[in-house]
Enzyme design. Structure first.
Site, PDB file in Angstrom:
ATOM      1  N   HIS A  14       0.881  -1.196   0.000  1.00  0.00           N
ATOM      2  CA  HIS A  14       0.000   0.000   0.000  1.00  0.00           C
ATOM      3  C   HIS A  14       0.906   1.229   0.000  1.00  0.00           C
ATOM      4  O   HIS A  14       1.468   1.598   1.032  1.00  0.00           O
ATOM      5  CB  HIS A  14      -0.887  -0.009   1.241  1.00  0.00           C
ATOM      6  CG  HIS A  14      -1.872   1.119   1.273  1.00  0.00           C
ATOM      7  ND1 HIS A  14      -3.206   0.926   1.536  1.00  0.00           N
ATOM      8  CD2 HIS A  14      -1.741   2.451   1.080  1.00  0.00           C
ATOM      9  CE1 HIS A  14      -3.843   2.080   1.498  1.00  0.00           C
ATOM     10  NE2 HIS A  14      -2.959   3.035   1.231  1.00  0.00           N
ATOM     11  N   HIS A  16       1.564   5.354  -1.593  1.00  0.00           N
ATOM     12  CA  HIS A  16       1.191   6.553  -2.368  1.00  0.00           C
ATOM     13  C   HIS A  16       2.469   7.172  -2.937  1.00  0.00           C
ATOM     14  O   HIS A  16       3.359   7.534  -2.172  1.00  0.00           O
ATOM     15  CB  HIS A  16       0.488   7.576  -1.473  1.00  0.00           C
ATOM     16  CG  HIS A  16      -0.797   7.072  -0.909  1.00  0.00           C
ATOM     17  ND1 HIS A  16      -1.999   7.215  -1.572  1.00  0.00           N
ATOM     18  CD2 HIS A  16      -1.074   6.393   0.236  1.00  0.00           C
ATOM     19  CE1 HIS A  16      -2.958   6.661  -0.851  1.00  0.00           C
ATOM     20  NE2 HIS A  16      -2.426   6.142   0.245  1.00  0.00           N
ATOM     21  N   LEU A  17       2.506   7.267  -4.252  1.00  0.00           N
ATOM     22  CA  LEU A  17       3.664   7.894  -4.897  1.00  0.00           C
ATOM     23  C   LEU A  17       3.338   9.283  -5.424  1.00  0.00           C
ATOM     24  O   LEU A  17       4.248  10.031  -5.774  1.00  0.00           O
ATOM     25  CB  LEU A  17       4.153   7.039  -6.074  1.00  0.00           C
ATOM     26  CG  LEU A  17       4.926   5.770  -5.749  1.00  0.00           C
ATOM     27  CD1 LEU A  17       5.282   5.030  -7.035  1.00  0.00           C
ATOM     28  CD2 LEU A  17       6.198   6.085  -4.955  1.00  0.00           C
ATOM     29  N   ARG A  18       2.031   9.594  -5.576  1.00  0.00           N
ATOM     30  CA  ARG A  18       1.610  10.847  -6.226  1.00  0.00           C
ATOM     31  C   ARG A  18       2.077  10.868  -7.685  1.00  0.00           C
ATOM     32  O   ARG A  18       2.240   9.830  -8.306  1.00  0.00           O
ATOM     33  CB  ARG A  18       2.099  12.087  -5.459  1.00  0.00           C
ATOM     34  CG  ARG A  18       2.014  12.008  -3.947  1.00  0.00           C
ATOM     35  CD  ARG A  18       0.628  11.868  -3.435  1.00  0.00           C
ATOM     36  NE  ARG A  18       0.576  11.967  -1.981  1.00  0.00           N
ATOM     37  CZ  ARG A  18      -0.382  11.476  -1.243  1.00  0.00           C
ATOM     38  NH1 ARG A  18      -1.397  10.826  -1.785  1.00  0.00           N
ATOM     39  NH2 ARG A  18      -0.367  11.611   0.068  1.00  0.00           N
ATOM     40  N   ASN A  42      -5.207   7.260  -5.941  1.00  0.00           N
ATOM     41  CA  ASN A  42      -5.958   8.477  -5.593  1.00  0.00           C
ATOM     42  C   ASN A  42      -5.241   9.752  -6.035  1.00  0.00           C
ATOM     43  O   ASN A  42      -4.933  10.633  -5.248  1.00  0.00           O
ATOM     44  CB  ASN A  42      -6.289   8.523  -4.093  1.00  0.00           C
ATOM     45  CG  ASN A  42      -5.067   8.531  -3.194  1.00  0.00           C
ATOM     46  OD1 ASN A  42      -4.000   8.052  -3.588  1.00  0.00           O
ATOM     47  ND2 ASN A  42      -5.209   9.056  -2.001  1.00  0.00           N
ATOM     48  N   LYS A 100      -9.182  -0.482  -5.834  1.00  0.00           N
ATOM     49  CA  LYS A 100      -9.243   0.188  -4.531  1.00  0.00           C
ATOM     50  C   LYS A 100     -10.606   0.836  -4.324  1.00  0.00           C
ATOM     51  O   LYS A 100     -11.069   1.598  -5.171  1.00  0.00           O
ATOM     52  CB  LYS A 100      -8.143   1.253  -4.466  1.00  0.00           C
ATOM     53  CG  LYS A 100      -8.096   2.048  -3.161  1.00  0.00           C
ATOM     54  CD  LYS A 100      -7.671   1.174  -1.997  1.00  0.00           C
ATOM     55  CE  LYS A 100      -7.844   1.894  -0.664  1.00  0.00           C
ATOM     56  NZ  LYS A 100      -6.627   2.518  -0.189  1.00  0.00           N
ATOM     57  N   HIS A 137     -10.545   0.883   1.785  1.00  0.00           N
ATOM     58  CA  HIS A 137     -10.344   1.876   2.857  1.00  0.00           C
ATOM     59  C   HIS A 137     -11.563   1.733   3.766  1.00  0.00           C
ATOM     60  O   HIS A 137     -12.644   2.186   3.423  1.00  0.00           O
ATOM     61  CB  HIS A 137     -10.231   3.300   2.290  1.00  0.00           C
ATOM     62  CG  HIS A 137      -9.968   4.308   3.378  1.00  0.00           C
ATOM     63  ND1 HIS A 137      -8.763   4.967   3.510  1.00  0.00           N
ATOM     64  CD2 HIS A 137     -10.739   4.734   4.403  1.00  0.00           C
ATOM     65  CE1 HIS A 137      -8.817   5.751   4.578  1.00  0.00           C
ATOM     66  NE2 HIS A 137     -10.009   5.634   5.129  1.00  0.00           N
ATOM     67  N   HIS A 175      -4.715  -0.834   5.944  1.00  0.00           N
ATOM     68  CA  HIS A 175      -4.265  -0.050   7.114  1.00  0.00           C
ATOM     69  C   HIS A 175      -5.205  -0.190   8.310  1.00  0.00           C
ATOM     70  O   HIS A 175      -5.797   0.796   8.766  1.00  0.00           O
ATOM     71  CB  HIS A 175      -4.049   1.422   6.753  1.00  0.00           C
ATOM     72  CG  HIS A 175      -5.073   2.059   5.857  1.00  0.00           C
ATOM     73  ND1 HIS A 175      -6.416   1.975   6.081  1.00  0.00           N
ATOM     74  CD2 HIS A 175      -4.935   2.784   4.721  1.00  0.00           C
ATOM     75  CE1 HIS A 175      -7.060   2.630   5.139  1.00  0.00           C
ATOM     76  NE2 HIS A 175      -6.183   3.122   4.290  1.00  0.00           N
ATOM     77  N   ASP A 248       1.257   2.509   3.557  1.00  0.00           N
ATOM     78  CA  ASP A 248       0.437   3.720   3.394  1.00  0.00           C
ATOM     79  C   ASP A 248       1.321   4.957   3.501  1.00  0.00           C
ATOM     80  O   ASP A 248       0.869   6.013   3.956  1.00  0.00           O
ATOM     81  CB  ASP A 248      -0.715   3.779   4.411  1.00  0.00           C
ATOM     82  CG  ASP A 248      -1.806   4.757   3.984  1.00  0.00           C
ATOM     83  OD1 ASP A 248      -1.796   5.203   2.821  1.00  0.00           O
ATOM     84  OD2 ASP A 248      -2.652   5.092   4.821  1.00  0.00           O
ATOM     85  N   HIS A 252       3.018  14.330   1.850  1.00  0.00           N
ATOM     86  CA  HIS A 252       2.425  15.645   1.592  1.00  0.00           C
ATOM     87  C   HIS A 252       3.529  16.651   1.901  1.00  0.00           C
ATOM     88  O   HIS A 252       4.231  16.492   2.922  1.00  0.00           O
ATOM     89  CB  HIS A 252       1.241  15.917   2.521  1.00  0.00           C
ATOM     90  CG  HIS A 252       0.050  15.038   2.289  1.00  0.00           C
ATOM     91  ND1 HIS A 252      -0.861  15.270   1.290  1.00  0.00           N
ATOM     92  CD2 HIS A 252      -0.375  13.924   2.927  1.00  0.00           C
ATOM     93  CE1 HIS A 252      -1.805  14.342   1.325  1.00  0.00           C
ATOM     94  NE2 HIS A 252      -1.524  13.495   2.303  1.00  0.00           N
ATOM     95  N   ALA A 264      -3.888  14.482   5.676  1.00  0.00           N
ATOM     96  CA  ALA A 264      -3.667  13.226   6.402  1.00  0.00           C
ATOM     97  C   ALA A 264      -2.579  12.426   5.707  1.00  0.00           C
ATOM     98  O   ALA A 264      -2.620  12.258   4.484  1.00  0.00           O
ATOM     99  CB  ALA A 264      -4.958  12.410   6.423  1.00  0.00           C
TER     100      ALA A 264
END
Ligand code: DOR
Ligand code: ZN
Length: 354
Positions: A14, A16-18, A42, A100, A137, A175, A248, A252, A264
């Protein structure tokens, strides 16, 4: 005293790479240690079709550091407009590994998520039939439900009815943060698993709120009471193959975290393995770290364990992690609040004799 631990090269189930400058900045943190990661969809706009996933995968591959032996495993973002045939075709083509589900409004960039779960029933049925796993989620978004209860309520109101309605669907509860979720996964059959993050093994809600508000510990689902953290730690270190690592890691830029309405997410990619080694050692479970980070997740997703190994070394000098520079601004690395004495050995490092 120096200690070493060698494990198979790990997977992050899980991540997030953006995109763009942020992705280019954070990608090396993951590829330095992990061989594969399940990439969350996302983005804005989200990754909703097989073509979107293919294009996003290409951008990730283009941004890989030279020589990184890393495979991004893609996901699709489920919306009420998702076409079942597109999901199945993308999975069959090897373009995606999972879908997802974000309840609309549950977290970062979830506005396009699902409001009415009945409207995606046909997609779930097609996924069950084709063996496409669903990553969830697991939080309700009902404003009447307290934020600390949203995961437990989701199990009763959404997840359990969904699994009963579509029994063949393979589900990963992402998560998990509560004893309720751990117990639910333990009580289920082979079609249900859970990811656990690094930060939820380390912090409880006091870390966020006691003695001053600490935005870098704010993530979703929000960390719960200490008794829940202890259940997560017990599950992660238990050797139960239904629990495996999904960091996760959610970068940011600091300016967006340190704001009146801060984002978050905890950025754990750079120090996840040293922090986990500390936690597993403290729980007297170091020999099980390789299962949690490199074996159980691959087995659930029906993939072979990665070739190659990764070695961790415990020394006397604490490592410090501060701001991680990216082209989109600095991102603060998760601070576990203890001295991090474990580190990942460099590939060319001469290891001390055991
Ligand atoms: O803390 C979180 N950050 N939780 C999520 O579910 C999403 C993530 C993000 O994308 O920033
Ligand atoms: Zn996430």
């Amino acid at each position: 005293m120096t200690r070493t631990l060698t494990i198979p090269r790990p997977d992050d189930w899980h991540l997030h790479l953006r995109d763009g400058a942020m992705m280019a900045g954070v990608l090396p943190a993951t590829t330095a240690h992990f061989a594969r990661a399940l990439i969350m969809p996302n983005l804005v706009p989200p990754v909703v079709t097989g073509l979107d996933a293919a294009a996003y995968r290409d951008r990730i591959v283009d941004a890989l550091p030279q020589g990184a032996g890393f495979t991004p495993l893609m996901t699709l973002y489920l919306t009420e407009a998702t076409v079942a045939a597109d999901v199945v075709a993308a999975h069959k083509a090897g373009m995606i590994t999972a879908v997802k589900l974000y309840p609309a409004g549950a977290t970062t960039n979830s506005a396009s998520g699902v409001r009415d779960f009945d409207r995606v029933r046909a997609v779930f049925e097609a996924m069950a039939e084709a063996g496409v796993p669903l990553c969830v989620h697991g939080e309700v978004t009902d404003p009447a439900v307290d934020i600390f209860d949203r995961e437990a309520v989701f199990i009763d109101r959404v997840l359990d009815p969904l699994r009963r309605a579509v029994p063949g669907l393979r589900v990963v509860m992402e998560h998990v943060t509560t004893a309720d979720a751990v117990a639910y996964v333990q009580s289920a059959d082979a079609g249900l698993a859970a990811t656990i993050t690094t930060h939820h093994l380390v912090i409880n809600r006091n870390h966020i709120l006691a003695g001053g508000i600490r935005p870098h510990y704010y993530c979703l689902p929000v960390a719960k009471r200490e008794r829940h953290r202890l259940e997560l730690l017990a599950a992660a270190t238990s050797g139960d193959a239904r629990f495996f690592l999904g960091t996760d890691s959610a970068p940011h830029a600091d300016a967006l975290k340190l704001a009146p309405c801060g984002c978050a997410g905890c950025f754990t990619a750079p120090n996840t393995l040293p922090v986990l080694a500390h936690m597993f050692e403290a729980a007297d479970a170091l020999p099980r770290l390789g299962d949690f980070v490199a074996r159980f997740g691959a087995a659930f997703y029906g993939l072979a364990q990665n070739p190659g190994t990764l070695t961790l070394i415990k020394g006397d000098t604490p490592q410090s992690f501060g701001a991680w520079p990216t082209g989109a601004g600095p991102v603060t690395v998760f601070d576990p609040g203890f001295e991090v004495l474990w580190r990942v050995a460099c590939r060319d490092e001469r290891l001390p004799r055991p």
